[in-house]
Scaffold this motif. Sequence first.
Motif, PDB file in Angstrom:
ATOM      1  N   ALA A 235       8.297 -29.048  35.249  1.00 58.25           N
ATOM      2  CA  ALA A 235       9.259 -28.903  34.042  1.00 58.25           C
ATOM      3  C   ALA A 235      10.371 -30.015  34.113  1.00 58.25           C
ATOM      4  O   ALA A 235      11.076 -30.201  33.052  1.00 58.25           O
ATOM      5  CB  ALA A 235      10.005 -27.576  33.847  1.00 58.25           C
TER       6      ALA A 235
ATOM      7  N   LEU B 272      -1.533 -28.679  31.946  1.00 60.80           N
ATOM      8  CA  LEU B 272      -0.404 -29.150  31.197  1.00 60.80           C
ATOM      9  C   LEU B 272      -0.817 -30.479  30.802  1.00 60.80           C
ATOM     10  O   LEU B 272      -1.908 -31.246  31.297  1.00 60.80           O
ATOM     11  CB  LEU B 272       0.727 -29.420  32.387  1.00 60.80           C
TER      12      LEU B 272
ATOM     13  N   ARG C 229       8.525 -25.762  28.831  1.00 56.57           N
ATOM     14  CA  ARG C 229       7.455 -26.479  28.265  1.00 56.57           C
ATOM     15  C   ARG C 229       6.543 -25.795  27.464  1.00 56.57           C
ATOM     16  O   ARG C 229       5.910 -24.650  27.993  1.00 56.57           O
ATOM     17  CB  ARG C 229       6.790 -26.766  29.528  1.00 56.57           C
TER      18      ARG C 229
ATOM     19  N   LYS D  54      14.544 -27.216  27.755  1.00 59.01           N
ATOM     20  CA  LYS D  54      13.630 -27.735  28.888  1.00 59.01           C
ATOM     21  C   LYS D  54      12.326 -26.759  28.905  1.00 59.01           C
ATOM     22  O   LYS D  54      11.579 -27.220  29.719  1.00 59.01           O
ATOM     23  CB  LYS D  54      14.439 -27.458  30.347  1.00 59.01           C
TER      24      LYS D  54
ATOM     25  N   THR E  48       6.231 -34.823  31.505  1.00 56.03           N
ATOM     26  CA  THR E  48       5.434 -33.602  31.378  1.00 56.03           C
ATOM     27  C   THR E  48       5.753 -32.980  29.851  1.00 56.03           C
ATOM     28  O   THR E  48       6.518 -32.633  29.480  1.00 56.03           O
ATOM     29  CB  THR E  48       6.018 -32.229  32.340  1.00 56.03           C
ATOM     30  N   LYS E  49       4.472 -32.687  29.230  1.00 50.92           N
ATOM     31  CA  LYS E  49       4.625 -32.288  28.013  1.00 50.92           C
ATOM     32  C   LYS E  49       4.325 -30.734  27.755  1.00 50.92           C
ATOM     33  O   LYS E  49       5.157 -29.935  28.073  1.00 50.92           O
ATOM     34  CB  LYS E  49       3.585 -33.000  27.035  1.00 50.92           C
TER      35      LYS E  49
END
Length: 336
Positions: free
Chosen positions: A209, A278, A151, A149, A214-215
């Motif tokens: 997260a 982000l 990022r 998980k 969300t990348k």
Amino acid sequence: MKLSQIGEFGFIERFSKRFANISSNNAMGIGDDCAILPLDENYEQVVTTDLLIEDIHFLRSAISPGDLGYKALAVNLSDIAAMGAQPTASFLSIAIPSDTDVEYLDEIMQGYHELSTKYNVPLLGGDTTKSPDKLVINVCVMGKIQKGKSRRRSMAQPGDVICVTGPLGDSAAGLKMILNNIRPDNESKELIRWHNRPEPGINEGLWLAKQDGTKAMMDLSDGVASDLRHIMKQSKVGATIDIEKIPISEALKATAAKQNWEPEVLALTGGEDYRLMLTLDKDKSTEIIDRYNQQFPHPLTTIGEITESENHEIRWIKNNQSFKLTKEGFNHFGHQ
């Protein structure tokens, strides 16, 4: 060849390849805000470390010892936040000139303790030694996140929107005031306060997260112009940034007008904001931004878009036209 010709990241690239053949047991290291290490079947451990050196990262005459202790931990917690992780422990190493007052050190530790308490991060060890003349502080922070998980900077894709979690440029303006001995008024005091006492985006990072859209994510320590290039390089993409969309605080706007500064340049090239930057899946971005803005004091602001680019180029836009930025962000060893 001098170090100033290649900068800090050129130096890192020179030696990092030598270590690639050493088995890391599925750990991931250089290239992100934190290293990622296997912890157990459900979680991974993230680790970061950062160094503050007197007269390079801080001036003793311009920061209280309490704020210095707070900031030393905050800049490391910001890296943990950028991974979307929960901080679990810190380690503090400090090199101290022998003529330093014990009361000064007490106040440093009080500031460090204040932030440790806020995010429930125990201090578990470190090292103390003598320094010939300058105060040197090194902090290592560990964190925990569910497996897979984190990022990472390599997760951006063309079409993603680029966002930041708060106004930019306040810290750079605060530093500019300090270095130029500009007496702050009630509004501009906030700029110096953010430079000396930044708040890590732990809660923001944890929330982001958990969102499916969300990348890539990282913290802004050297400015958008410099830090965005790390995402571009790791993700093999380019970017377009709309300068008019950059969030700038009222304090920075007012102070920049009085001092004849360019607030956009400070916002894009100044370091030490420690906001999160982000990328979001475009189709999911509106919902994520709306829900984020209901929970946090500073809005999540879209400033641009990830593009396809073989050369990993940033295209700057202002008034719907291409714009040439005069600086490229902070580099410890490069020519400023």
